[in-house]
Scaffold this motif. Structure first.
Motif, PDB file in Angstrom:
ATOM      1  N   LEU A 160       0.819  -1.205   0.000  1.00  7.96           N
ATOM      2  CA  LEU A 160       0.000   0.000   0.000  1.00  7.96           C
ATOM      3  C   LEU A 160       0.860   1.266   0.000  1.00  7.96           C
ATOM      4  O   LEU A 160       0.582   2.206  -0.738  1.00  7.96           O
ATOM      5  CB  LEU A 160      -0.924   0.007   1.215  1.00  7.96           C
ATOM      6  CG  LEU A 160      -1.988  -1.097   1.234  1.00  7.96           C
ATOM      7  CD1 LEU A 160      -2.693  -1.119   2.582  1.00  7.96           C
ATOM      8  CD2 LEU A 160      -2.994  -0.907   0.107  1.00  7.96           C
ATOM      9  N   MET A 161       1.884   1.280   0.835  1.00  2.75           N
ATOM     10  CA  MET A 161       2.756   2.455   0.869  1.00  2.75           C
ATOM     11  C   MET A 161       3.934   2.201   1.788  1.00  2.75           C
ATOM     12  O   MET A 161       3.935   1.289   2.615  1.00  2.75           O
ATOM     13  CB  MET A 161       1.998   3.693   1.335  1.00  2.75           C
ATOM     14  CG  MET A 161       1.626   3.669   2.796  1.00  2.75           C
ATOM     15  SD  MET A 161       0.956   5.255   3.325  1.00  2.75           S
ATOM     16  CE  MET A 161       0.860   4.975   5.093  1.00  2.75           C
ATOM     17  N   ASP A 162       4.972   3.043   1.645  1.00  2.00           N
ATOM     18  CA  ASP A 162       6.057   3.095   2.607  1.00  2.00           C
ATOM     19  C   ASP A 162       5.613   3.929   3.798  1.00  2.00           C
ATOM     20  O   ASP A 162       4.629   4.664   3.735  1.00  2.00           O
ATOM     21  CB  ASP A 162       7.294   3.719   1.965  1.00  2.00           C
ATOM     22  CG  ASP A 162       7.777   2.929   0.764  1.00  2.00           C
ATOM     23  OD1 ASP A 162       8.287   1.828   0.958  1.00  2.00           O
ATOM     24  OD2 ASP A 162       7.613   3.428  -0.372  1.00  2.00           O
ATOM     25  N   GLU A 163       6.359   3.819   4.891  1.00  2.00           N
ATOM     26  CA  GLU A 163       5.996   4.540   6.105  1.00  2.00           C
ATOM     27  C   GLU A 163       6.879   5.774   6.276  1.00  2.00           C
ATOM     28  O   GLU A 163       8.097   5.659   6.388  1.00  2.00           O
ATOM     29  CB  GLU A 163       6.142   3.622   7.319  1.00  2.00           C
ATOM     30  CG  GLU A 163       5.730   4.268   8.619  1.00  2.00           C
ATOM     31  CD  GLU A 163       5.859   3.316   9.787  1.00  2.00           C
ATOM     32  OE1 GLU A 163       4.828   2.827  10.274  1.00  2.00           O
ATOM     33  OE2 GLU A 163       7.010   3.046  10.205  1.00  2.00           O
ATOM     34  N   GLU A 164       6.271   6.945   6.298  1.00  2.00           N
ATOM     35  CA  GLU A 164       6.978   8.204   6.511  1.00  2.00           C
ATOM     36  C   GLU A 164       6.712   8.689   7.935  1.00  2.00           C
ATOM     37  O   GLU A 164       5.574   8.993   8.301  1.00  2.00           O
ATOM     38  CB  GLU A 164       6.511   9.268   5.508  1.00  2.00           C
ATOM     39  CG  GLU A 164       7.234  10.578   5.654  1.00  2.00           C
ATOM     40  CD  GLU A 164       6.623  11.674   4.797  1.00  2.00           C
ATOM     41  OE1 GLU A 164       7.247  12.742   4.694  1.00  2.00           O
ATOM     42  OE2 GLU A 164       5.521  11.469   4.259  1.00  2.00           O
ATOM     43  N   ASP A 261      11.950   1.575   7.578  1.00  2.00           N
ATOM     44  CA  ASP A 261      12.042   0.371   6.749  1.00  2.00           C
ATOM     45  C   ASP A 261      10.786  -0.481   6.845  1.00  2.00           C
ATOM     46  O   ASP A 261      10.780  -1.636   6.436  1.00  2.00           O
ATOM     47  CB  ASP A 261      13.285  -0.452   7.098  1.00  2.00           C
ATOM     48  CG  ASP A 261      13.408  -0.724   8.592  1.00  2.00           C
ATOM     49  OD1 ASP A 261      12.477  -0.342   9.340  1.00  2.00           O
ATOM     50  OD2 ASP A 261      14.421  -1.325   9.005  1.00  2.00           O
ATOM     51  N   TYR A 262       9.706   0.120   7.392  1.00  2.00           N
ATOM     52  CA  TYR A 262       8.412  -0.565   7.439  1.00  2.00           C
ATOM     53  C   TYR A 262       7.547  -0.137   6.245  1.00  2.00           C
ATOM     54  O   TYR A 262       7.625   0.996   5.784  1.00  2.00           O
ATOM     55  CB  TYR A 262       7.668  -0.244   8.738  1.00  2.00           C
ATOM     56  CG  TYR A 262       8.094  -1.075   9.921  1.00  2.00           C
ATOM     57  CD1 TYR A 262       7.284  -2.083  10.429  1.00  2.00           C
ATOM     58  CD2 TYR A 262       9.321  -0.855  10.523  1.00  2.00           C
ATOM     59  CE1 TYR A 262       7.678  -2.840  11.515  1.00  2.00           C
ATOM     60  CE2 TYR A 262       9.736  -1.617  11.613  1.00  2.00           C
ATOM     61  CZ  TYR A 262       8.910  -2.607  12.096  1.00  2.00           C
ATOM     62  OH  TYR A 262       9.301  -3.371  13.163  1.00  2.00           O
ATOM     63  N   CYS A 263       6.730  -1.072   5.786  1.00  2.00           N
ATOM     64  CA  CYS A 263       5.741  -0.794   4.736  1.00  2.00           C
ATOM     65  C   CYS A 263       4.392  -1.330   5.187  1.00  2.00           C
ATOM     66  O   CYS A 263       4.305  -2.174   6.088  1.00  2.00           O
ATOM     67  CB  CYS A 263       6.136  -1.462   3.416  1.00  2.00           C
ATOM     68  SG  CYS A 263       7.717  -0.930   2.754  1.00  2.00           S
ATOM     69  N   TYR A 264       3.347  -0.845   4.553  1.00  2.00           N
ATOM     70  CA  TYR A 264       1.990  -1.319   4.850  1.00  2.00           C
ATOM     71  C   TYR A 264       1.514  -2.185   3.693  1.00  2.00           C
ATOM     72  O   TYR A 264       1.667  -1.824   2.524  1.00  2.00           O
ATOM     73  CB  TYR A 264       1.044  -0.133   5.078  1.00  2.00           C
ATOM     74  CG  TYR A 264       1.351   0.589   6.362  1.00  2.00           C
ATOM     75  CD1 TYR A 264       0.662   0.305   7.530  1.00  2.00           C
ATOM     76  CD2 TYR A 264       2.374   1.539   6.413  1.00  2.00           C
ATOM     77  CE1 TYR A 264       0.958   0.955   8.722  1.00  2.00           C
ATOM     78  CE2 TYR A 264       2.693   2.185   7.590  1.00  2.00           C
ATOM     79  CZ  TYR A 264       1.986   1.895   8.741  1.00  2.00           C
ATOM     80  OH  TYR A 264       2.295   2.528   9.918  1.00  2.00           O
TER      81      TYR A 264
END
Length: 313
Positions: A160-164, A261-264
């Motif tokens: 879904l997206m990278d984590e900012e 370095d987390y993604c959803y």
């Protein structure tokens, strides 16, 4: 039914007649030039008349082709409409079981879920929260949303997206932050499942943090509440706190964010039978919601065990 022509041949004829080109029809239908020509000749043999005048690198419709084309297009459109209506009905009924991260559910998804329910009023949405490891073979969910450094195995996933991450504070505390070094006079609120967040952010911001992290919580929505209460400052994904940023409950004193370095990921069973039904309906709706938050164009849909990454439909 014996008078019905072969459907593939009809589709090939319609595409070629609309483009007046065998090559363009082949490209549209993802087949070869020869396959389109073969289908059209089969249809002409079935009808007992020619539909095209074939010239060098050019085709035009015969009188019979001109008469036949509008009827074919009308019939295909009727079939397409009926198919779309049936799929919509199938997608809009039954029960959709969704398991979502607690912070994502409380802070972000639930306020937006009424829009999906309005689109599919006959679909019962069974929403639960969790951050445990999923096993779709043992757990009865249609869809789940998880975050991680890599997608889970043995399921389909869509990134879904990278984590900012961004630094946030209550307005009163933010007024006391004139430089990054002033953070050492504040309480750093810790996300207990992400113990390295402050260290990573400080490294990117170029600041040395000497103060101790004196309060920790497990979920981002709890962090947001603690920050809003004036307990300290925290690092929280920007999209989680849009409402608080908009109404001024929370502010970003230093616009220094970093991509963790987390993604959803949106997860579905590896072998679900509802690819075109309720799961697909929710998937497309969710992708549209997440579109503004994607940092990269690396969205991929695949089985985790497979190395190939096909494009989304």
């Amino acid at each position: 039914m014996s008078t019905l022509p072969p459907l593939n041949a009809v589709v090939a004829f319609e595409a070629a007649a609309r483009h007046l080109s065998i090559s363009l029809a082949a490209s549209e239908l993802f087949v070869t030039h020869g396959a389109i020509s073969k289908q059209i000749r089969a249809l002409e043999a079935f009808l007992g008349c020619e539909l095209f005048i074939r010239e060098h690198r050019k085709i035009t419709l015969t009188a019979a082709g001109h008469r036949y084309l509008p009827h074919v297009q009308s019939a295909l459109q009727t079939l397409a409409n009926a198919t779309s209506e049936l799929k919509q009905q199938q997608a809009g009924s039954g029960t959709l079981k969704i398991n979502v991260l607690p912070s994502l559910s409380i802070q972000w998804l639930i306020p937006r879920l009424e829009e999906f329910r309005n689109q599919y009023p006959r679909l019962f949405v069974d929403l639960s929260i969790g951050d445990f490891e999923l096993d779709f073979q043992r757990q009865d969910y249609d869809i789940a949303i998880r975050s991680g450094k890599k997608p889970p195995a043995n399921c389909h996933y869509i990134k879904l997206m990278d984590e900012e991450m961004c630094l946030v504070a209550a307005p009163a505390l933010a007024a006391r932050l004139n430089t990054l070094d002033d953070l050492n006079q504040m309480t750093l609120l810790k996300h207990t499942s992400r113990p390295s967040n402050w260290r990573e952010w400080a490294h990117q911001a170029g600041v040395t943090l000497t103060t101790e992290e004196k309060f920790g919580v497990e979920h981002f929505y709890m962090l947001a509440q603690a920050v809003a209460s004036g307990m300290g400052v925290a690092l929280i994904p920007r999209f989680f706190i849009e409402p608080q940023l908009a109404d001024g409950t929370l502010v970003i004193p230093f616009d220094i964010s970093y991509r963790s370095d987390y993604c959803y990921y949106l997860l579905t069973p590896a072998r679900h039978k509802d690819k075109e039904g309720k799961i697909q309906a929710f998937t497309q709706w969710l992708l549209a919601l997440f579109a503004p938050y994607r940092i990269t164009d690396e969205t991929a849909d695949q089985t985790a065990a497979d190395n190939t990454v096909p494009a989304l439909p």
